[in-house]
Design a protein around this motif. Structure first.
Motif, mmCIF file in Angstrom:
data_model
loop_
_atom_site.group_PDB
_atom_site.id
_atom_site.type_symbol
_atom_site.label_atom_id
_atom_site.label_comp_id
_atom_site.label_asym_id
_atom_site.label_seq_id
_atom_site.Cartn_x
_atom_site.Cartn_y
_atom_site.Cartn_z
ATOM 1 N N SER A 83 0.820 -1.213 0.000
ATOM 2 C CA SER A 83 0.000 0.000 0.000
ATOM 3 C C SER A 83 0.851 1.259 0.000
ATOM 4 O O SER A 83 0.437 2.305 -0.519
ATOM 5 C CB SER A 83 -0.941 -0.012 1.209
ATOM 6 N N GLN A 84 2.046 1.187 0.578
ATOM 7 C CA GLN A 84 2.964 2.324 0.587
ATOM 8 C C GLN A 84 3.716 2.461 -0.728
ATOM 9 O O GLN A 84 4.191 3.540 -1.072
ATOM 10 C CB GLN A 84 3.951 2.163 1.739
ATOM 11 N N GLN A 85 3.804 1.367 -1.484
ATOM 12 C CA GLN A 85 4.560 1.380 -2.732
ATOM 13 C C GLN A 85 3.721 1.796 -3.937
ATOM 14 O O GLN A 85 4.268 2.218 -4.952
ATOM 15 C CB GLN A 85 5.162 -0.007 -2.990
ATOM 16 N N LEU A 86 2.392 1.684 -3.837
ATOM 17 C CA LEU A 86 1.522 1.954 -4.978
ATOM 18 C C LEU A 86 1.186 3.440 -5.082
ATOM 19 O O LEU A 86 0.853 4.088 -4.100
ATOM 20 C CB LEU A 86 0.230 1.144 -4.864
ATOM 21 N N THR A 135 4.632 -4.239 -14.428
ATOM 22 C CA THR A 135 4.701 -5.184 -13.317
ATOM 23 C C THR A 135 3.282 -5.552 -12.930
ATOM 24 O O THR A 135 2.470 -4.682 -12.593
ATOM 25 C CB THR A 135 5.431 -4.569 -12.110
ATOM 26 N N LEU A 136 2.968 -6.836 -13.010
ATOM 27 C CA LEU A 136 1.651 -7.324 -12.645
ATOM 28 C C LEU A 136 1.643 -7.662 -11.158
ATOM 29 O O LEU A 136 2.536 -8.342 -10.663
ATOM 30 C CB LEU A 136 1.293 -8.567 -13.454
ATOM 31 N N LEU A 145 -2.144 -3.534 -12.916
ATOM 32 C CA LEU A 145 -1.096 -3.355 -13.910
ATOM 33 C C LEU A 145 -0.353 -2.077 -13.556
ATOM 34 O O LEU A 145 -0.938 -0.988 -13.540
ATOM 35 C CB LEU A 145 -1.666 -3.255 -15.322
ATOM 36 N N THR A 146 0.931 -2.202 -13.262
ATOM 37 C CA THR A 146 1.703 -1.065 -12.776
ATOM 38 C C THR A 146 2.969 -0.880 -13.595
ATOM 39 O O THR A 146 3.421 -1.792 -14.298
ATOM 40 C CB THR A 146 2.082 -1.247 -11.291
ATOM 41 N N LYS A 147 3.535 0.300 -13.468
ATOM 42 C CA LYS A 147 4.830 0.611 -14.064
ATOM 43 C C LYS A 147 5.811 0.908 -12.936
ATOM 44 O O LYS A 147 5.536 1.744 -12.071
ATOM 45 C CB LYS A 147 4.720 1.827 -14.996
ATOM 46 N N ARG A 148 6.908 0.217 -12.940
ATOM 47 C CA ARG A 148 7.894 0.405 -11.881
ATOM 48 C C ARG A 148 8.577 1.771 -12.025
ATOM 49 O O ARG A 148 9.187 2.076 -13.049
ATOM 50 C CB ARG A 148 8.939 -0.707 -11.932
ATOM 51 N N LYS A 149 8.442 2.602 -10.973
ATOM 52 C CA LYS A 149 9.090 3.911 -10.959
ATOM 53 C C LYS A 149 10.517 3.790 -10.448
ATOM 54 O O LYS A 149 11.424 4.452 -10.948
ATOM 55 C CB LYS A 149 8.292 4.873 -10.088
ATOM 56 N N GLU A 152 11.175 0.836 -5.156
ATOM 57 C CA GLU A 152 10.190 0.826 -4.074
ATOM 58 C C GLU A 152 8.840 1.400 -4.458
ATOM 59 O O GLU A 152 7.907 1.340 -3.654
ATOM 60 C CB GLU A 152 10.741 1.605 -2.876
ATOM 61 N N LYS A 153 8.692 1.947 -5.661
ATOM 62 C CA LYS A 153 7.441 2.583 -6.041
ATOM 63 C C LYS A 153 6.918 2.025 -7.368
ATOM 64 O O LYS A 153 7.685 1.747 -8.279
ATOM 65 C CB LYS A 153 7.621 4.103 -6.171
ATOM 66 N N PHE A 154 5.568 1.894 -7.441
ATOM 67 C CA PHE A 154 4.920 1.401 -8.648
ATOM 68 C C PHE A 154 3.769 2.352 -8.995
ATOM 69 O O PHE A 154 2.929 2.661 -8.138
ATOM 70 C CB PHE A 154 4.366 -0.007 -8.437
ATOM 71 N N LEU A 155 3.737 2.807 -10.238
ATOM 72 C CA LEU A 155 2.661 3.656 -10.730
ATOM 73 C C LEU A 155 1.559 2.765 -11.296
ATOM 74 O O LEU A 155 1.778 2.011 -12.248
ATOM 75 C CB LEU A 155 3.175 4.603 -11.810
ATOM 76 N N VAL A 156 0.364 2.856 -10.709
ATOM 77 C CA VAL A 156 -0.749 2.012 -11.155
ATOM 78 C C VAL A 156 -1.318 2.575 -12.449
ATOM 79 O O VAL A 156 -1.710 3.740 -12.525
ATOM 80 C CB VAL A 156 -1.847 1.946 -10.075
#
Length: 287
Positions: A83-86, A135-136, A145-149, A152-156
């Motif tokens: 939840s902190q990474q999304l 990154t699924l 479906l996210t994009k790795r920033k 530690e962070k993923f953009l949904v």
């Protein structure tokens, strides 16, 4: 004196009592072994046999409950971190933390960005399409479906309920993918905008692609008229009248007992997980 005598016995391999009770968790997991050893050494006509068997049953249940609690805590820690990474950015955020949800799988893939959507894109061969890495993240009831920033962070970029995903024919899209890649066509029936969205993904190995296919394919039964439900997407029923077992394999139900239905056959026969007196059992019952 009695303790010293026991510790010096060869049966205890001259180990002190604290050797068997080193840590709280180790203590609990070793208790069933100790109870089983006592049970096995009792004479067959011993009046203590029923109590020993009951003690072993209770201790085994206690260990199972501790293991389940530890697993639930680990799953909750994973959700807290996730939840902190999304980063939902402009998308409507979805509450991630839930007691009934956990992380099932996380993996990387490539997303083919088609200039034409739907079936027309599937029939377009030789077209140069853009490719982006995604990154699924699969939760028990939700696919993101996210994009790795960064690490530690993923953009949904999109999300869809797990039970609203359909798998398409991968053979129809082979001309849109690079040779040696393993495609997977997803139809999100209800994406973040509550619209239908088709997504073409490719994976670096067949094993990785097949593992996602298995996780996203609903369970089906070979028996006509039988319905199988996933544990994360099953109906929950409440007994409105008491039920007395009639056949072997059925379980009795009291008024207001609840159960998660995992299988429904013709004639109203239900199989699932019943919750009775704080003990969860896998049984069959007819409600």
């Amino acid at each position: 004196e009695a303790l010293k005598e026991l510790e010096s016995s060869q049966k205890c391999q001259s180990l002190a009592m604290h050797s068997f009770l080193m840590l709280p968790m180790q203590r609990i997991t070793r208790l069933p072994l100790l109870a089983e050893a006592v049970l096995n050494r009792l004479p067959s006509n011993s009046p203590q046999l029923p109590a020993a068997r009951e003690s072993l049953r209770i201790l085994n249940g206690l260990v199972s409950e501790c293991n389940e609690s530890a697993r639930s805590m680990e799953r909750m820690e994973q959700l807290l971190l996730l939840s902190q990474q999304l980063d939902f950015r402009d998308l409507k955020a979805v509450p991630i933390i839930s007691a009934s949800r956990w992380l099932v799988k996380k993996g990387d893939a490539s997303k083919i960005c088609l200039k034409e959507g739907g079936e027309s894109a599937k029939r377009t061969f030789g077209r140069r399409n853009q490719k982006s890495h995604v990154t699924l993240i699969l939760l028990t009831d939700l696919l993101l479906l996210t994009k790795r920033k960064n690490e530690e962070k993923f953009l949904v970029q999109d999300y869809c309920p797990r039970n609203m995903i359909q798998l398409g024919d991968t053979y129809a899209v082979s001309g849109l993918c690079e040779p040696g890649s393993f495609p997977l066509w997803l139809t999100l029936l209800q994406n973040y905008e509550s619209r239908t969205q088709e997504v073409l993904l490719t994976f670096s190995s067949r094993t990785e692609r097949d593992s996602w296919v298995d996780l996203l394919t609903p369970a089906t039964s070979q028996i006509e008229g039988e319905k199988i439900y996933e544990g994360w997407d099953c109906p929950r029923v409440t007994a409105v009248t008491p039920f007395t077992p009639e056949d072997e394999g059925e379980v009795g139900l009291d008024l207001f007992d609840t159960a998660n239905v995992l299988k429904k056959a013709q004639g109203g026969h239900l199989s699932g997980l019943t919750e009775i007196s704080d003990i969860t059992e896998t049984e069959s019952s007819r409600l």
